[in-house]
Design a protein around this motif. Structure first.
Motif: not given
Length: 254
Positions: A192-196, A201-204, A209-215, A227-231
């Motif tokens: 639920r809500n996974m893609v958004r 988070t990828l937008l950040d 605001k985040l690096t790939a390692e942060d991700f 994780a970041s707020s949902s799109a």
């Protein structure tokens, strides 16, 4: 007799696919039109949930009939005449009586659209975001998604899941000729809500605001607060659902 019905819908006016008390849903609207056409109550089972405001360019439901539908193309024509403008059916196929639109799905694919400039013609079907985004960094982070992993960090809190493991087949960003940014992700299942949440988070990452390692750490942390707020929902489309060919009665549409 069981049939798979392929359809698409614009989610703006609906509280998601699933029937909701005192709120319009795609499922309720479709069942009412099917009931009118078949002259009896009809229950449908969908390929999965979509949230309020989320769209589907490719969606599948199954339903049962007491007798064969003689002309599937004519059936779709008359069903479309009963449905509102924002729901359209494309194809009807006979399937085995034990075929299931949700549980027999091998893979689901979603697309998320971002418009980098204000556009009155796609405001309901794309997230209008004027921030500059680094597509290379976003794809570097998205490359960490494929494979079987625990995606609790991108799951809606208090979801009743037996497992948060998902096997992602592919994930990545592209820029279309019209300038739209498109994120495509395919997996055996989604939370639920996974893609958004993934997109947000990828937008950040794209904004620095985040690096790939942060991700990578967000995924490994298995904590939604990392994780970041949902799109927003308007950019998200269920774009494909794949089934084994063996569930279909024949290769034609009848």
């Amino acid at each position: 007799m069981r049939y798979f019905l392929q359809l698409s819908y614009l989610g703006k006016a609906y509280n998601g696919w699933q029937i909701q008390p005192n709120a319009p849903s795609v499922q309720q609207t479709l069942q009412q039109s099917l009931g009118t056409l078949l002259r009896r109550p009809v229950e449908t089972v969908g390929a999965g949930r979509t949230d309020t405001g989320v769209h589907a360019s490719f969606y599948v439901v199954h339903f049962d009939t007491e007798a064969p539908i003689a002309d599937p193309e004519d059936f779709c024509y008359h069903l479309n005449a009963l449905l509102p403008y924002d729901i359209a059916v494309q194809r009807l196929r006979r399937v085995r009586n034990d075929a299931h639109a949700r549980f027999d799905a091998l893979e689901r694919e979603y697309k998320y659209y971002i418009s980098p400039r204000k556009n009155p013609f796609n405001r309901d079907t794309a997230y209008q975001l004027a921030w500059p985004l680094d597509l290379c960094r976003m794809n570097e982070a998205a490359a960490l998604l494929p494979g079987e992993q625990d995606f609790t960090s991108f799951c809606k809190l208090h979801s009743d899941n037996k497992t948060n493991l998902c096997r992602i087949a592919r994930a990545g960003w592209q820029r279309q000729d019209d300038g739209l940014l498109v994120f495509t992700i395919a997996a055996d299942r989604f939370l639920r809500n996974m893609v958004r949440a993934v997109v947000g988070t990828l937008l950040d990452v794209g904004r620095g605001k985040l690096t790939a390692e942060d991700f990578r750490s967000v995924i490994a942390g298995r904590d939604r607060s990392l994780a970041s707020s949902s799109a927003p929902p308007q950019g998200l489309f269920l774009s494909r659902v794949t089934y084994p060919e063996t569930i279909y009665i024949s290769d034609d549409t009848n």
